[in-house]
Each structure stands twice: as C-alpha cells, then as structure tokens.
Design a protein around this motif. Structure first.
Motif, PDB file in Angstrom:
ATOM      1  N   LYS A  17       0.785  -1.254  -0.013  1.00 54.37           N
ATOM      2  CA  LYS A  17       0.022  -0.196  -0.045  1.00 54.37           C
ATOM      3  C   LYS A  17       0.899   1.308   0.145  1.00 54.37           C
ATOM      4  CE  LYS A  17      -4.165   2.015   2.098  1.00 54.37           C
ATOM      5  NZ  LYS A  17      -5.076   2.087   3.307  1.00 54.37           N
ATOM      6  N   HIS A  18       1.993   1.242   0.844  1.00 57.48           N
ATOM      7  CA  HIS A  18       2.997   2.108   0.818  1.00 57.48           C
ATOM      8  C   HIS A  18       3.438   2.578  -0.730  1.00 57.48           C
ATOM      9  CE1 HIS A  18       3.241   3.386   4.856  1.00 57.48           C
ATOM     10  NE2 HIS A  18       3.252   2.036   5.350  1.00 57.48           N
ATOM     11  N   LEU A  19       3.897   1.519  -1.360  1.00 59.49           N
ATOM     12  CA  LEU A  19       4.376   1.549  -2.849  1.00 59.49           C
ATOM     13  C   LEU A  19       3.343   2.018  -3.531  1.00 59.49           C
ATOM     14  CD1 LEU A  19       6.654   1.231  -4.641  1.00 59.49           C
ATOM     15  CD2 LEU A  19       6.095  -1.100  -4.788  1.00 59.49           C
ATOM     16  N   ALA A  20       2.182   1.540  -3.484  1.00 64.51           N
ATOM     17  CA  ALA A  20       1.050   1.804  -4.270  1.00 64.51           C
ATOM     18  C   ALA A  20       0.641   3.473  -4.307  1.00 64.51           C
ATOM     19  CB  ALA A  20      -0.168   1.137  -4.482  1.00 64.51           C
ATOM     20  N   THR A  21       0.597   3.683  -3.121  1.00 65.39           N
ATOM     21  CA  THR A  21       0.345   5.238  -2.633  1.00 65.39           C
ATOM     22  C   THR A  21       1.571   6.285  -3.388  1.00 65.39           C
ATOM     23  OG1 THR A  21      -0.835   4.524  -0.775  1.00 65.39           O
ATOM     24  CG2 THR A  21      -0.072   7.132  -0.804  1.00 65.39           C
ATOM     25  N   LEU A 109       1.509  -2.247 -12.699  1.00 59.74           N
ATOM     26  CA  LEU A 109       1.452  -3.369 -11.842  1.00 59.74           C
ATOM     27  C   LEU A 109       2.644  -3.375 -11.158  1.00 59.74           C
ATOM     28  CD1 LEU A 109      -0.217  -5.786 -11.000  1.00 59.74           C
ATOM     29  CD2 LEU A 109       0.925  -6.906 -12.662  1.00 59.74           C
ATOM     30  N   LEU A 110       2.541  -3.383  -9.964  1.00 55.23           N
ATOM     31  CA  LEU A 110       3.706  -3.174  -8.749  1.00 55.23           C
ATOM     32  C   LEU A 110       3.851  -4.525  -7.938  1.00 55.23           C
ATOM     33  CD1 LEU A 110       3.057   0.410  -7.804  1.00 55.23           C
ATOM     34  CD2 LEU A 110       4.574  -0.144  -9.735  1.00 55.23           C
ATOM     35  N   ALA A 111       4.873  -4.650  -7.280  1.00 53.25           N
ATOM     36  CA  ALA A 111       5.211  -5.438  -6.228  1.00 53.25           C
ATOM     37  C   ALA A 111       6.386  -5.196  -5.304  1.00 53.25           C
ATOM     38  CB  ALA A 111       5.149  -7.081  -6.705  1.00 53.25           C
ATOM     39  N   THR A 112       6.431  -5.491  -4.016  1.00 49.77           N
ATOM     40  CA  THR A 112       7.320  -5.229  -3.299  1.00 49.77           C
ATOM     41  C   THR A 112       7.092  -6.265  -2.150  1.00 49.77           C
ATOM     42  OG1 THR A 112       8.640  -3.671  -2.166  1.00 49.77           O
ATOM     43  CG2 THR A 112       6.411  -3.757  -1.722  1.00 49.77           C
ATOM     44  N   SER A 113       8.415  -6.566  -1.526  1.00 48.21           N
ATOM     45  CA  SER A 113       8.530  -7.603  -0.500  1.00 48.21           C
ATOM     46  C   SER A 113       9.817  -7.114   0.327  1.00 48.21           C
ATOM     47  CB  SER A 113       8.607  -8.940  -1.012  1.00 48.21           C
ATOM     48  OG  SER A 113       9.887  -9.158  -1.559  1.00 48.21           O
ATOM     49  N   ILE A 137      -2.293  -3.846 -18.876  1.00 52.76           N
ATOM     50  CA  ILE A 137      -0.933  -3.562 -18.137  1.00 52.76           C
ATOM     51  C   ILE A 137       0.052  -2.855 -19.153  1.00 52.76           C
ATOM     52  CG2 ILE A 137       1.057  -4.578 -16.773  1.00 52.76           C
ATOM     53  CD1 ILE A 137      -0.792  -6.901 -16.252  1.00 52.76           C
ATOM     54  N   LYS A 138       0.201  -1.390 -18.796  1.00 54.92           N
ATOM     55  CA  LYS A 138       1.147  -0.731 -19.495  1.00 54.92           C
ATOM     56  C   LYS A 138       2.641  -0.872 -19.056  1.00 54.92           C
ATOM     57  CE  LYS A 138      -2.131   1.129 -21.903  1.00 54.92           C
ATOM     58  NZ  LYS A 138      -2.366   0.665 -23.314  1.00 54.92           N
ATOM     59  N   ALA A 139       2.900  -0.914 -17.679  1.00 50.00           N
ATOM     60  CA  ALA A 139       4.210  -1.395 -17.002  1.00 50.00           C
ATOM     61  C   ALA A 139       4.151  -1.932 -15.876  1.00 50.00           C
ATOM     62  CB  ALA A 139       4.812   0.314 -16.893  1.00 50.00           C
ATOM     63  N   THR A 140       5.240  -2.678 -15.429  1.00 50.98           N
ATOM     64  CA  THR A 140       5.433  -3.245 -14.253  1.00 50.98           C
ATOM     65  C   THR A 140       6.859  -2.809 -13.455  1.00 50.98           C
ATOM     66  OG1 THR A 140       6.774  -4.919 -14.920  1.00 50.98           O
ATOM     67  CG2 THR A 140       4.311  -5.327 -15.084  1.00 50.98           C
ATOM     68  N   PHE A 141       6.467  -2.832 -12.219  1.00 50.11           N
ATOM     69  CA  PHE A 141       7.817  -2.311 -11.233  1.00 50.11           C
ATOM     70  C   PHE A 141       8.009  -3.324 -10.302  1.00 50.11           C
ATOM     71  CE2 PHE A 141       9.748   0.231  -7.905  1.00 50.11           C
ATOM     72  CZ  PHE A 141      10.826   0.394  -8.452  1.00 50.11           C
ATOM     73  N   SER A 142       9.092  -3.753  -9.746  1.00 42.70           N
ATOM     74  CA  SER A 142       9.324  -4.459  -8.493  1.00 42.70           C
ATOM     75  C   SER A 142      10.253  -3.638  -7.783  1.00 42.70           C
ATOM     76  CB  SER A 142       9.836  -5.865  -9.075  1.00 42.70           C
ATOM     77  OG  SER A 142      10.454  -6.554  -7.659  1.00 42.70           O
ATOM     78  N   LEU A 143       9.909  -3.601  -6.624  1.00 43.94           N
ATOM     79  CA  LEU A 143      10.787  -3.088  -5.331  1.00 43.94           C
ATOM     80  C   LEU A 143      11.400  -3.820  -4.610  1.00 43.94           C
ATOM     81  CD1 LEU A 143      12.073  -0.283  -4.448  1.00 43.94           C
ATOM     82  CD2 LEU A 143      10.222  -0.162  -2.768  1.00 43.94           C
ATOM     83  N   PRO A 144      12.685  -4.187  -4.911  1.00 46.99           N
ATOM     84  CA  PRO A 144      13.166  -5.358  -3.897  1.00 46.99           C
ATOM     85  C   PRO A 144      13.570  -4.754  -2.420  1.00 46.99           C
ATOM     86  CG  PRO A 144      14.904  -4.501  -5.346  1.00 46.99           C
ATOM     87  CD  PRO A 144      13.481  -3.884  -5.780  1.00 46.99           C
ATOM     88  N   ALA A 145      13.761  -5.648  -1.499  1.00 42.78           N
ATOM     89  CA  ALA A 145      14.148  -5.332  -0.170  1.00 42.78           C
ATOM     90  C   ALA A 145      13.519  -4.003   0.308  1.00 42.78           C
ATOM     91  CB  ALA A 145      15.705  -5.303  -0.076  1.00 42.78           C
ATOM     92  N   PHE A 146      12.384  -4.015   0.538  1.00 44.53           N
ATOM     93  CA  PHE A 146      11.437  -2.756   0.806  1.00 44.53           C
ATOM     94  C   PHE A 146      12.129  -2.072   1.984  1.00 44.53           C
ATOM     95  CE2 PHE A 146       8.366  -0.422   3.457  1.00 44.53           C
ATOM     96  CZ  PHE A 146       7.632   0.095   2.347  1.00 44.53           C
ATOM     97  N   LYS A 156       8.538   7.429   0.661  1.00 42.27           N
ATOM     98  CA  LYS A 156       9.233   7.473  -0.887  1.00 42.27           C
ATOM     99  C   LYS A 156      10.266   6.385  -0.913  1.00 42.27           C
ATOM    100  CE  LYS A 156      12.302  10.490  -1.512  1.00 42.27           C
ATOM    101  NZ  LYS A 156      12.843  11.686  -2.116  1.00 42.27           N
ATOM    102  N   ILE A 157      10.223   6.123  -2.093  1.00 39.25           N
ATOM    103  CA  ILE A 157      11.563   5.148  -2.324  1.00 39.25           C
ATOM    104  C   ILE A 157      13.049   6.053  -1.981  1.00 39.25           C
ATOM    105  CG2 ILE A 157      13.035   4.079  -4.205  1.00 39.25           C
ATOM    106  CD1 ILE A 157      10.147   3.499  -5.646  1.00 39.25           C
TER     107      ILE A 157
END
Length: 174
Positions: A17-21, A109-113, A137-146, A156-157
């Motif tokens: 939710k933090h990443l999506a926001t 479309l995002l994901a993190t963990s 889906i226009k783009a995807t992004f993965s945030l590793p090691a949140f 923010k990142i």
C-alpha cells in the motif's frame, strides 16, 4: 485524470500500500484515491455462498471504484509466491459479476517485499493473468528489499536508482 490505487493486501501496515500510494503520487495533475481492501472484506468466496447471497454488494462497490478510474495503480502482495488471500477473494467475488474486473483500464502493476526478489513471483502471475480480466498493463515495477529501499517516514523510495526507474516508467508509459 483519476487514479485508483490499492495494494493486494489487507495488512494494516502493508508495504505494498505504501508503494502503490507513492507510485500514484508521481502522476502529474492526477486525483488519487487509495483503496483499502479491508473496506471490501467479504466472506470467503464459494459458489454455494454465491447461490445463497447473490452478487455481494462490496464486490459491486469495488467494481464501481475501478470504473471511476482513468488509471489503476496496483501493488500485489506476495504470500507464498502467490496473491494474498484478501486480494484473491475480492477478485473472485468481482469476477463472478464481470470477467472484465479491471474494465480495460491502463494499469501500473507493482510488487514489493522485504526480500531481494521484490515480489517477483506474484508480479509474474499478475502480469500473465490479469489481462484476461480486463487489465491493460502498461508497465510493471518491482521494488526489492522494501525495508532497505523505502523511507516510511517520507513515504518514498529512498534508493535513488530505483526511484528514477519508477519515475521513468511512469513518464514513458503513461
């Protein structure tokens, strides 16, 4: 332009939710509404229950929220290499009303963990499955090691390279 953002999680401290926001906040001149799956908590889907109660009102409400969007920003939580039960249950109820759950809306479309793969397994599942249910889906992004790459106090990142990557994806894809 209206953005509907949500995490595929019902955790009160959802990192997704933090990443999506945050990702939704990067869109210029956008009205952003962040949904909480807890507001759409329904009994565990089954065809027997559906026969008894019919189309659930919260599923209708969720679909109406998606319909109000110009763009969807969705960050999938990964539980045991798959969708969270909370997301899957909302999705199941909604898909019984319409197969076009995501209503041909452009989607980031995002994901993190907390781990180094950043939800890569669930991101791949979503990338392959959600278009069959109306996700464009226009783009995807993965945030590793949140925990190492996201500043919760500033929401923010914190990793400069990863932040630039997400900003470039939004700029180039939307």
């Amino acid at each position: 332009m209206k953005i509907i953002a949500f995490a595929g999680s019902n955790s009160q401290q959802s990192i997704n939710k933090h990443l999506a926001t945050y990702a939704a906040s990067l869109f210029k001149n956008a009205e952003v509404e962040v949904l909480d799956l807890n507001d759409f908590a329904m009994p565990l889907f089954s065809v027997d229950l559906e026969k008894e109660v019919g189309q659930h009102e919260l599923a209708k409400a969720f679909l109406a929220k998606l319909a109000s969007a110009d763009i969807l920003v969705v960050s999938l939580a990964e539980n045991n290499n798959n969708y969270s039960t909370a997301f899957k249950n909302v999705f199941d109820w909604c898909s019984r009303i319409t197969k076009e759950v995501f209503q041909q809306k452009p989607m980031l479309l995002l994901a993190t963990s907390p781990g180094s793969r950043g939800g890569a397994s669930v991101l791949e599942i979503g990338r392959n499955a959600l278009p069959r249910y109306g996700a464009q889906i226009k783009a995807t992004f993965s945030l590793p090691a949140f925990n190492a790459n996201f500043d919760l106090e500033q929401n923010k990142i914190s990793n400069i390279e990863l932040d630039k990557e997400l900003r470039d994806i939004i700029k180039d894809s939307f």
